[in-house]
Design an enzyme around this catalytic site. Structure first.
Site, PDB file in Angstrom:
ATOM      1  N   LYS A  41     -13.648 -14.067   4.310  1.00 13.28           N
ATOM      2  CA  LYS A  41     -13.511 -13.472   2.978  1.00 13.28           C
ATOM      3  C   LYS A  41     -12.037 -13.476   2.562  1.00 13.28           C
ATOM      4  O   LYS A  41     -11.152 -13.729   3.391  1.00 13.28           O
ATOM      5  CB  LYS A  41     -14.086 -12.053   2.979  1.00 13.28           C
ATOM      6  N   ARG A 137     -19.029   3.494   3.435  1.00 14.80           N
ATOM      7  CA  ARG A 137     -18.673   2.507   2.406  1.00 14.80           C
ATOM      8  C   ARG A 137     -19.950   2.059   1.695  1.00 14.80           C
ATOM      9  O   ARG A 137     -20.305   2.630   0.685  1.00 14.80           O
ATOM     10  CB  ARG A 137     -17.917   1.352   3.066  1.00 14.80           C
ATOM     11  N   HIS A 167     -20.726  -1.383  10.387  1.00 16.66           N
ATOM     12  CA  HIS A 167     -19.288  -1.656  10.531  1.00 16.66           C
ATOM     13  C   HIS A 167     -18.610  -0.388  11.041  1.00 16.66           C
ATOM     14  O   HIS A 167     -18.920   0.711  10.580  1.00 16.66           O
ATOM     15  CB  HIS A 167     -18.715  -2.069   9.175  1.00 16.66           C
ATOM     16  N   ARG A 221     -18.685 -10.355  14.287  1.00 15.13           N
ATOM     17  CA  ARG A 221     -18.010 -10.763  13.051  1.00 15.13           C
ATOM     18  C   ARG A 221     -16.511 -10.782  13.346  1.00 15.13           C
ATOM     19  O   ARG A 221     -15.852  -9.759  13.433  1.00 15.13           O
ATOM     20  CB  ARG A 221     -18.335  -9.786  11.909  1.00 15.13           C
ATOM     21  N   TYR A 267      19.331  -7.671  -9.387  1.00 11.53           N
ATOM     22  CA  TYR A 267      19.034  -6.604 -10.361  1.00 11.53           C
ATOM     23  C   TYR A 267      19.539  -5.268  -9.846  1.00 11.53           C
ATOM     24  O   TYR A 267      19.349  -4.923  -8.675  1.00 11.53           O
ATOM     25  CB  TYR A 267      17.525  -6.495 -10.569  1.00 11.53           C
ATOM     26  N   CYS A 313      13.608 -10.524  -6.625  1.00 11.96           N
ATOM     27  CA  CYS A 313      13.206 -10.777  -8.019  1.00 11.96           C
ATOM     28  C   CYS A 313      11.773 -11.309  -8.039  1.00 11.96           C
ATOM     29  O   CYS A 313      11.156 -11.502  -6.999  1.00 11.96           O
ATOM     30  CB  CYS A 313      14.114 -11.819  -8.659  1.00 11.96           C
ATOM     31  N   ASP A 315      10.681 -14.323  -8.763  1.00 15.59           N
ATOM     32  CA  ASP A 315      10.491 -15.685  -8.260  1.00 15.59           C
ATOM     33  C   ASP A 315      11.559 -16.122  -7.262  1.00 15.59           C
ATOM     34  O   ASP A 315      11.516 -17.244  -6.765  1.00 15.59           O
ATOM     35  CB  ASP A 315      10.519 -16.671  -9.434  1.00 15.59           C
TER      36      ASP A 315
HETATM   37  N1  PMH Z   1     -17.163  -7.122   9.187  1.00 10.53           N
HETATM   38  C1  PMH Z   1     -16.935  -6.448   8.041  1.00 10.53           C
HETATM   39  C2  PMH Z   1     -18.076  -5.827   7.321  1.00 10.53           C
HETATM   40  C3  PMH Z   1     -15.623  -6.314   7.581  1.00 10.53           C
HETATM   41  O1  PMH Z   1     -15.409  -5.632   6.441  1.00 10.53           O
HETATM   42  C4  PMH Z   1     -14.556  -6.898   8.325  1.00 10.53           C
HETATM   43  C5  PMH Z   1     -13.130  -6.759   7.917  1.00 10.53           C
HETATM   44  C6  PMH Z   1     -14.863  -7.608   9.496  1.00 10.53           C
HETATM   45  C7  PMH Z   1     -16.182  -7.682   9.894  1.00 10.53           C
HETATM   46  C8  PMH Z   1     -13.825  -8.263  10.362  1.00 10.53           C
HETATM   47  O2  PMH Z   1     -12.992  -7.319  10.942  1.00 10.53           O
HETATM   48  P1  PMH Z   1     -11.696  -7.773  11.775  1.00 10.53           P
HETATM   49  O3  PMH Z   1     -10.864  -8.545  10.809  1.00 10.53           O
HETATM   50  O4  PMH Z   1     -11.064  -6.506  12.188  1.00 10.53           O
HETATM   51  O5  PMH Z   1     -12.183  -8.618  12.877  1.00 10.53           O
HETATM   52  N2  PMH Z   1     -12.903  -5.998   6.776  1.00 10.53           N
HETATM   53  C9  PMH Z   1     -11.749  -5.426   6.411  1.00 10.53           C
HETATM   54  C10 PMH Z   1     -11.632  -4.613   5.301  1.00 10.53           C
HETATM   55  O6  PMH Z   1     -12.639  -4.374   4.493  1.00 10.53           O
HETATM   56  N3  PMH Z   1     -10.427  -4.140   5.200  1.00 10.53           N
HETATM   57  O7  PMH Z   1      -9.717  -4.603   6.233  1.00 10.53           O
HETATM   58  C11 PMH Z   1     -10.522  -5.408   7.005  1.00 10.53           C
END
Ligand code: PMH
Length: 374
Positions: A41, A137, A167, A221, A267, A313, A315
Protein backbone atom coordinates in the site's frame (compact mmCIF):
# COMPACT_ATOMS: atom_id res chain seq x y z
CA UNK A 1 4.08 7.45 -11.23
CA UNK A 2 5.42 7.37 -14.74
CA UNK A 3 8.17 9.92 -15.22
CA UNK A 4 7.90 11.93 -18.40
CA UNK A 5 11.22 13.61 -17.88
CA UNK A 6 14.04 13.58 -15.41
CA UNK A 7 16.22 16.64 -15.86
CA UNK A 8 16.82 17.16 -12.15
CA UNK A 9 19.47 15.02 -10.43
CA UNK A 10 17.30 14.40 -7.34
CA UNK A 11 16.15 10.78 -7.22
CA UNK A 12 15.21 7.94 -4.89
CA UNK A 13 17.23 4.86 -5.71
CA UNK A 14 15.40 1.69 -4.74
CA UNK A 15 17.50 -1.42 -4.22
CA UNK A 16 15.16 -4.20 -5.36
CA UNK A 17 17.80 -6.77 -4.49
CA UNK A 18 17.62 -5.64 -0.86
CA UNK A 19 13.85 -6.10 -0.94
CA UNK A 20 14.30 -9.55 -2.51
CA UNK A 21 16.83 -10.52 0.17
CA UNK A 22 14.54 -9.30 2.94
CA UNK A 23 11.71 -11.47 1.58
CA UNK A 24 13.99 -14.48 1.04
CA UNK A 25 15.07 -14.29 4.67
CA UNK A 26 11.51 -13.97 5.86
CA UNK A 27 10.52 -17.04 3.82
CA UNK A 28 13.16 -19.05 5.71
CA UNK A 29 11.70 -17.86 8.97
CA UNK A 30 8.12 -18.93 8.21
CA UNK A 31 6.55 -22.33 8.55
CA UNK A 32 6.30 -23.97 5.11
CA UNK A 33 2.54 -23.66 4.65
CA UNK A 34 2.43 -19.95 5.53
CA UNK A 35 1.79 -17.58 2.62
CA UNK A 36 3.36 -14.14 2.31
CA UNK A 37 1.03 -11.21 1.75
CA UNK A 38 3.29 -8.39 0.54
CA UNK A 39 1.96 -5.10 1.90
CA UNK A 40 2.49 -2.68 -0.98
CA UNK A 41 0.00 0.00 0.00
CA UNK A 42 0.91 3.69 -0.27
CA UNK A 43 3.02 3.06 -3.37
CA UNK A 44 4.86 0.28 -1.53
CA UNK A 45 5.63 2.57 1.42
CA UNK A 46 6.97 5.08 -1.10
CA UNK A 47 9.25 2.58 -2.87
CA UNK A 48 7.15 2.19 -6.05
CA UNK A 49 4.33 -0.29 -6.12
CA UNK A 50 4.72 -2.04 -9.46
CA UNK A 51 8.43 -2.79 -9.19
CA UNK A 52 8.15 -3.90 -5.57
CA UNK A 53 5.11 -6.04 -6.37
CA UNK A 54 6.99 -7.84 -9.15
CA UNK A 55 10.00 -8.43 -6.89
CA UNK A 56 7.82 -9.69 -4.03
CA UNK A 57 5.88 -12.08 -6.28
CA UNK A 58 9.11 -13.43 -7.75
CA UNK A 59 10.36 -14.11 -4.21
CA UNK A 60 7.27 -16.13 -3.39
CA UNK A 61 4.69 -13.67 -2.06
CA UNK A 62 1.29 -14.92 -3.21
CA UNK A 63 -0.97 -11.99 -2.36
CA UNK A 64 -0.49 -8.23 -2.63
CA UNK A 65 -2.16 -6.03 -0.03
CA UNK A 66 -3.14 -2.41 -0.61
CA UNK A 67 -5.13 0.12 1.38
CA UNK A 68 -7.61 1.42 -1.20
CA UNK A 69 -9.59 0.26 -4.24
CA UNK A 70 -7.66 2.68 -6.46
CA UNK A 71 -4.36 1.15 -5.39
CA UNK A 72 -5.75 -2.27 -6.34
CA UNK A 73 -6.82 -0.99 -9.77
CA UNK A 74 -3.38 0.53 -10.35
CA UNK A 75 -1.77 -2.86 -9.80
CA UNK A 76 -4.38 -4.86 -11.68
CA UNK A 77 -3.88 -2.73 -14.80
CA UNK A 78 -0.32 -4.08 -15.09
CA UNK A 79 -0.28 -7.31 -13.10
CA UNK A 80 -3.07 -9.70 -14.10
CA UNK A 81 -4.13 -12.69 -12.05
CA UNK A 82 -2.40 -12.37 -8.69
CA UNK A 83 -4.69 -11.99 -5.68
CA UNK A 84 -4.90 -8.43 -4.41
CA UNK A 85 -6.40 -7.75 -0.99
CA UNK A 86 -7.79 -4.30 -0.20
CA UNK A 87 -7.14 -3.85 3.53
CA UNK A 88 -9.29 -0.76 4.00
CA UNK A 89 -12.98 -0.12 3.44
CA UNK A 90 -14.27 -0.18 -0.15
CA UNK A 91 -17.43 1.50 -1.43
CA UNK A 92 -20.04 -0.98 -2.73
CA UNK A 93 -19.66 0.61 -6.17
CA UNK A 94 -16.29 -1.15 -6.37
CA UNK A 95 -17.88 -4.62 -6.16
CA UNK A 96 -18.39 -5.14 -9.93
CA UNK A 97 -14.75 -4.30 -10.69
CA UNK A 98 -13.48 -6.37 -7.75
CA UNK A 99 -15.44 -9.49 -8.75
CA UNK A 100 -14.43 -9.18 -12.39
CA UNK A 101 -10.74 -8.61 -11.60
CA UNK A 102 -10.08 -11.01 -8.75
CA UNK A 103 -9.71 -8.37 -6.05
CA UNK A 104 -10.41 -9.48 -2.48
CA UNK A 105 -12.29 -7.00 -0.31
CA UNK A 106 -12.21 -6.46 3.43
CA UNK A 107 -15.65 -6.47 5.04
CA UNK A 108 -16.88 -5.74 8.53
CA UNK A 109 -20.56 -4.84 8.41
CA UNK A 110 -23.71 -6.78 7.44
CA UNK A 111 -25.29 -3.56 6.11
CA UNK A 112 -22.44 -3.24 3.62
CA UNK A 113 -23.08 -6.81 2.43
CA UNK A 114 -26.80 -6.08 1.88
CA UNK A 115 -25.91 -3.04 -0.27
CA UNK A 116 -23.06 -4.80 -2.06
CA UNK A 117 -25.37 -7.73 -2.96
CA UNK A 118 -27.35 -5.34 -5.17
CA UNK A 119 -24.27 -4.72 -7.32
CA UNK A 120 -23.64 -6.69 -10.50
CA UNK A 121 -21.06 -9.47 -10.13
CA UNK A 122 -19.68 -11.57 -12.94
CA UNK A 123 -17.54 -13.92 -10.86
CA UNK A 124 -17.29 -14.94 -7.21
CA UNK A 125 -16.29 -12.04 -4.99
CA UNK A 126 -13.82 -13.13 -2.33
CA UNK A 127 -14.15 -11.42 1.03
CA UNK A 128 -11.95 -11.25 4.11
CA UNK A 129 -13.70 -10.47 7.36
CA UNK A 130 -11.83 -7.93 9.49
CA UNK A 131 -11.96 -8.51 13.22
CA UNK A 132 -11.38 -5.57 15.51
CA UNK A 133 -9.64 -7.41 18.31
CA UNK A 134 -8.38 -4.19 19.92
CA UNK A 135 -6.93 -1.88 17.27
CA UNK A 136 -10.16 0.13 17.24
CA UNK A 137 -9.87 1.02 13.56
CA UNK A 138 -12.15 -1.08 11.32
CA UNK A 139 -13.56 -4.48 12.07
CA UNK A 140 -16.23 -6.55 13.71
CA UNK A 141 -15.75 -6.67 17.45
CA UNK A 142 -18.34 -9.09 18.84
CA UNK A 143 -19.48 -12.65 18.12
CA UNK A 144 -23.01 -11.45 17.38
CA UNK A 145 -21.82 -8.96 14.79
CA UNK A 146 -19.45 -11.53 13.29
CA UNK A 147 -22.20 -14.11 12.88
CA UNK A 148 -24.59 -11.59 11.37
CA UNK A 149 -21.90 -10.64 8.90
CA UNK A 150 -20.97 -14.24 8.13
CA UNK A 151 -24.62 -15.21 7.58
CA UNK A 152 -25.23 -12.18 5.37
CA UNK A 153 -22.28 -13.23 3.16
CA UNK A 154 -23.53 -16.85 3.01
CA UNK A 155 -26.86 -15.64 1.63
CA UNK A 156 -25.31 -13.95 -1.42
CA UNK A 157 -24.66 -16.56 -4.11
CA UNK A 158 -21.61 -14.86 -5.61
CA UNK A 159 -19.97 -13.85 -2.31
CA UNK A 160 -17.52 -16.07 -0.43
CA UNK A 161 -15.83 -15.74 2.96
CA UNK A 162 -12.28 -16.49 1.84
CA UNK A 163 -10.45 -15.13 4.86
CA UNK A 164 -10.61 -13.63 8.33
CA UNK A 165 -8.01 -11.34 9.83
CA UNK A 166 -7.09 -8.84 12.49
CA UNK A 167 -4.37 -6.27 13.10
CA UNK A 168 -2.33 -5.81 16.27
CA UNK A 169 -1.82 -2.43 17.92
CA UNK A 170 1.22 -3.28 20.06
CA UNK A 171 3.04 -6.16 18.34
CA UNK A 172 6.27 -4.15 18.20
CA UNK A 173 6.40 -3.49 21.96
CA UNK A 174 7.95 -5.55 24.73
CA UNK A 175 4.89 -5.51 26.99
CA UNK A 176 2.64 -8.31 25.68
CA UNK A 177 -0.44 -7.81 27.87
CA UNK A 178 -2.51 -5.91 25.30
CA UNK A 179 -1.15 -8.03 22.47
CA UNK A 180 -2.11 -11.29 24.21
CA UNK A 181 -5.59 -9.94 24.82
CA UNK A 182 -5.96 -9.20 21.10
CA UNK A 183 -4.72 -12.70 20.22
CA UNK A 184 -7.29 -14.35 22.50
CA UNK A 185 -10.12 -12.08 21.23
CA UNK A 186 -9.22 -12.99 17.66
CA UNK A 187 -8.92 -16.72 18.27
CA UNK A 188 -12.20 -16.82 20.12
CA UNK A 189 -14.03 -15.13 17.26
CA UNK A 190 -12.37 -17.26 14.56
CA UNK A 191 -13.20 -20.46 16.44
CA UNK A 192 -16.83 -19.42 16.80
CA UNK A 193 -17.35 -19.63 13.01
CA UNK A 194 -19.03 -22.79 11.68
CA UNK A 195 -16.02 -23.44 9.42
CA UNK A 196 -12.54 -22.03 9.05
CA UNK A 197 -12.09 -19.76 6.02
CA UNK A 198 -9.18 -20.51 3.64
CA UNK A 199 -6.93 -17.79 5.04
CA UNK A 200 -6.66 -16.77 8.68
CA UNK A 201 -4.08 -14.01 9.07
CA UNK A 202 -3.01 -11.60 11.78
CA UNK A 203 0.73 -11.08 11.67
CA UNK A 204 2.39 -7.86 10.60
CA UNK A 205 6.21 -7.71 10.52
CA UNK A 206 6.65 -7.55 14.29
CA UNK A 207 4.31 -10.48 14.91
CA UNK A 208 5.81 -12.58 12.13
CA UNK A 209 9.40 -12.02 13.25
CA UNK A 210 9.46 -11.85 17.02
CA UNK A 211 6.29 -13.51 18.31
CA UNK A 212 5.03 -17.07 18.69
CA UNK A 213 5.28 -18.82 15.25
CA UNK A 214 1.74 -20.19 15.60
CA UNK A 215 0.51 -16.63 15.12
CA UNK A 216 1.68 -16.90 11.52
CA UNK A 217 -1.60 -18.80 10.94
CA UNK A 218 -2.12 -19.27 7.16
CA UNK A 219 -0.44 -16.06 6.02
CA UNK A 220 1.59 -13.10 7.26
CA UNK A 221 1.22 -9.52 6.08
CA UNK A 222 4.75 -8.39 5.58
CA UNK A 223 5.30 -4.63 5.30
CA UNK A 224 8.06 -2.54 6.82
CA UNK A 225 10.84 -5.15 7.01
CA UNK A 226 10.38 -6.01 3.36
CA UNK A 227 11.76 -2.51 2.81
CA UNK A 228 14.61 -3.17 5.26
CA UNK A 229 13.30 -1.19 8.21
CA UNK A 230 12.43 -2.52 11.65
CA UNK A 231 9.01 -1.64 13.08
CA UNK A 232 10.53 -0.49 16.38
CA UNK A 233 13.76 -0.47 18.35
CA UNK A 234 12.46 -3.42 20.34
CA UNK A 235 12.01 -5.52 17.18
CA UNK A 236 15.29 -4.24 15.69
CA UNK A 237 17.18 -5.84 18.58
CA UNK A 238 15.41 -9.16 18.12
CA UNK A 239 15.37 -9.58 14.33
CA UNK A 240 16.03 -13.21 13.42
CA UNK A 241 18.02 -12.09 10.36
CA UNK A 242 19.64 -8.83 9.24
CA UNK A 243 17.50 -6.59 7.02
CA UNK A 244 18.76 -4.18 4.37
CA UNK A 245 17.37 -0.65 3.84
CA UNK A 246 16.21 -0.47 0.21
CA UNK A 247 15.57 3.27 -0.08
CA UNK A 248 18.33 5.77 -0.88
CA UNK A 249 17.89 9.44 -1.71
CA UNK A 250 20.43 11.19 -3.89
CA UNK A 251 21.07 14.45 -5.62
CA UNK A 252 23.98 16.58 -6.83
CA UNK A 253 25.41 19.98 -5.97
CA UNK A 254 23.90 22.55 -8.34
CA UNK A 255 25.75 25.58 -6.95
CA UNK A 256 28.87 26.00 -4.81
CA UNK A 257 30.00 29.31 -3.38
CA UNK A 258 32.21 30.85 -0.74
CA UNK A 259 30.61 32.26 2.36
CA UNK A 260 32.30 34.89 4.52
CA UNK A 261 32.05 35.03 8.30
CA UNK A 262 28.92 37.03 9.18
CA UNK A 263 27.01 36.21 5.97
CA UNK A 264 23.65 34.48 6.32
CA UNK A 265 21.84 31.75 4.40
CA UNK A 266 18.17 31.04 3.60
CA UNK A 267 14.72 32.35 4.56
CA UNK A 268 14.72 34.27 7.79
CA UNK A 269 18.53 34.49 7.60
CA UNK A 270 18.58 32.05 10.49
CA UNK A 271 22.06 30.72 9.78
CA UNK A 272 25.02 33.05 9.97
CA UNK A 273 28.51 31.80 9.18
CA UNK A 274 30.94 32.00 12.11
CA UNK A 275 33.90 31.71 9.77
CA UNK A 276 34.70 31.69 6.05
CA UNK A 277 33.73 28.50 4.24
CA UNK A 278 31.83 26.93 1.34
CA UNK A 279 28.12 26.48 0.83
CA UNK A 280 26.56 23.96 -1.56
CA UNK A 281 23.01 24.21 -2.85
CA UNK A 282 20.94 21.02 -3.32
CA UNK A 283 17.93 20.80 -5.64
CA UNK A 284 15.63 19.20 -3.07
CA UNK A 285 13.24 20.80 -0.60
CA UNK A 286 10.10 20.36 1.40
CA UNK A 287 7.94 19.91 -1.72
CA UNK A 288 9.96 16.73 -2.26
CA UNK A 289 9.16 15.55 1.27
CA UNK A 290 12.37 16.89 2.76
CA UNK A 291 10.43 18.66 5.48
CA UNK A 292 11.77 21.73 7.27
CA UNK A 293 12.19 19.75 10.46
CA UNK A 294 15.20 18.14 8.76
CA UNK A 295 17.16 21.39 9.09
CA UNK A 296 20.49 20.53 10.71
CA UNK A 297 20.45 16.95 9.38
CA UNK A 298 23.69 15.84 7.70
CA UNK A 299 24.03 14.68 4.11
CA UNK A 300 26.97 12.84 2.57
CA UNK A 301 29.40 14.49 0.17
CA UNK A 302 32.55 12.59 -0.75
CA UNK A 303 31.81 10.24 2.16
CA UNK A 304 31.72 13.10 4.68
CA UNK A 305 28.79 14.31 6.74
CA UNK A 306 27.83 17.91 5.87
CA UNK A 307 25.05 19.71 7.77
CA UNK A 308 22.04 21.36 6.18
CA UNK A 309 22.22 25.04 7.12
CA UNK A 310 19.40 27.58 7.29
CA UNK A 311 15.79 26.77 6.59
CA UNK A 312 14.91 24.17 4.00
CA UNK A 313 13.10 25.87 1.07
CA UNK A 314 10.33 24.38 -1.07
CA UNK A 315 12.66 23.08 -3.79
CA UNK A 316 16.20 23.63 -2.52
CA UNK A 317 18.33 23.56 0.58
CA UNK A 318 21.87 24.55 1.47
CA UNK A 319 24.68 22.61 3.12
CA UNK A 320 28.03 23.56 4.60
CA UNK A 321 30.90 22.01 2.64
CA UNK A 322 34.38 21.26 4.01
CA UNK A 323 35.93 22.44 0.72
CA UNK A 324 34.91 23.80 -2.70
CA UNK A 325 33.48 20.76 -4.44
CA UNK A 326 32.45 20.97 -8.10
CA UNK A 327 28.91 21.43 -9.27
CA UNK A 328 27.68 17.92 -10.12
CA UNK A 329 29.31 16.32 -7.07
CA UNK A 330 27.09 13.50 -5.82
CA UNK A 331 25.17 14.08 -2.57
CA UNK A 332 23.55 11.23 -0.64
CA UNK A 333 20.75 12.25 1.69
CA UNK A 334 19.72 8.72 2.66
CA UNK A 335 21.74 5.57 2.13
CA UNK A 336 25.40 4.67 1.74
CA UNK A 337 28.28 6.68 0.33
CA UNK A 338 31.97 5.77 0.56
CA UNK A 339 31.57 3.73 3.75
CA UNK A 340 29.27 6.23 5.51
CA UNK A 341 25.55 5.61 5.90
CA UNK A 342 22.54 7.74 6.70
CA UNK A 343 19.61 5.62 7.80
CA UNK A 344 15.92 6.29 7.49
CA UNK A 345 15.81 5.75 11.25
CA UNK A 346 18.15 8.73 11.68
CA UNK A 347 15.76 10.97 9.72
CA UNK A 348 12.78 9.57 11.64
CA UNK A 349 14.45 10.40 14.97
CA UNK A 350 15.21 13.96 13.84
CA UNK A 351 11.62 14.39 12.64
CA UNK A 352 10.31 12.84 15.88
CA UNK A 353 8.37 10.27 13.89
CA UNK A 354 8.59 6.61 12.84
CA UNK A 355 10.65 5.22 9.95
CA UNK A 356 7.44 4.18 8.10
CA UNK A 357 6.63 7.84 7.52
CA UNK A 358 9.94 8.81 5.90
CA UNK A 359 9.81 7.05 2.49
CA UNK A 360 6.03 7.59 2.34
CA UNK A 361 6.41 11.36 2.47
CA UNK A 362 9.03 11.60 -0.28
CA UNK A 363 6.68 13.02 -2.86
CA UNK A 364 5.92 11.88 -6.41
CA UNK A 365 8.13 14.70 -7.74
CA UNK A 366 11.12 12.55 -6.78
CA UNK A 367 11.53 9.82 -9.41
CA UNK A 368 12.09 6.28 -8.15
CA UNK A 369 14.98 4.59 -9.96
CA UNK A 370 15.60 0.85 -9.55
CA UNK A 371 18.70 -1.21 -8.94
CA UNK A 372 17.73 -4.78 -9.61
CA UNK A 373 21.06 -6.53 -9.45
CA UNK A 374 24.18 -5.78 -7.47
N1 PMH B 1 -1.57 -5.28 7.87
C1 PMH B 1 -2.27 -4.14 8.03
C2 PMH B 1 -3.75 -4.20 8.15
C3 PMH B 1 -1.58 -2.93 8.11
O1 PMH B 1 -2.29 -1.79 8.28
C4 PMH B 1 -0.16 -2.92 8.02
C5 PMH B 1 0.64 -1.67 8.15
C6 PMH B 1 0.51 -4.14 7.83
C7 PMH B 1 -0.24 -5.29 7.77
C8 PMH B 1 2.00 -4.25 7.72
O2 PMH B 1 2.62 -3.90 8.92
P1 PMH B 1 4.21 -3.78 9.01
O3 PMH B 1 4.58 -2.73 8.01
O4 PMH B 1 4.47 -3.36 10.40
O5 PMH B 1 4.76 -5.10 8.64
N2 PMH B 1 -0.09 -0.51 8.39
C9 PMH B 1 0.38 0.64 8.89
C10 PMH B 1 -0.44 1.72 9.18
O6 PMH B 1 -1.73 1.71 8.94
N3 PMH B 1 0.25 2.69 9.71
O7 PMH B 1 1.52 2.29 9.80
C11 PMH B 1 1.62 1.01 9.30
Amino acid sequence: MEQLSNYRPTKAVIDLQAIRNNIKNLRQHLQDHVQIIAVVKANAYGHGVIEVAHAALEEGATILAVATPDEAVQIRQVIPGTDILVLGASPVQFVPYASEHNIILTVFSPEWILEAAKQHTTKTLLLHIKIDSGMGRIGTASQDQLHQLYDAIQKVPNFETDGIFTHFATADEEDAVYFDKQVSNFKELVHSLPSKPRLVHAANTATALVKDPTLQFDAVRYGISMYGLAPSGYVAQRLPFPIEQAFSLETELVHVKEIRAGQSVGYGATYTAAENGYVGTLPIGYADGMIRKLGGQSVLVDGQRCPIIGRICMDQCMILLPQAYNVGEKVTLLGAQKGEFISIDEWAARCETINYEVPCIITARVPRIYNNVR
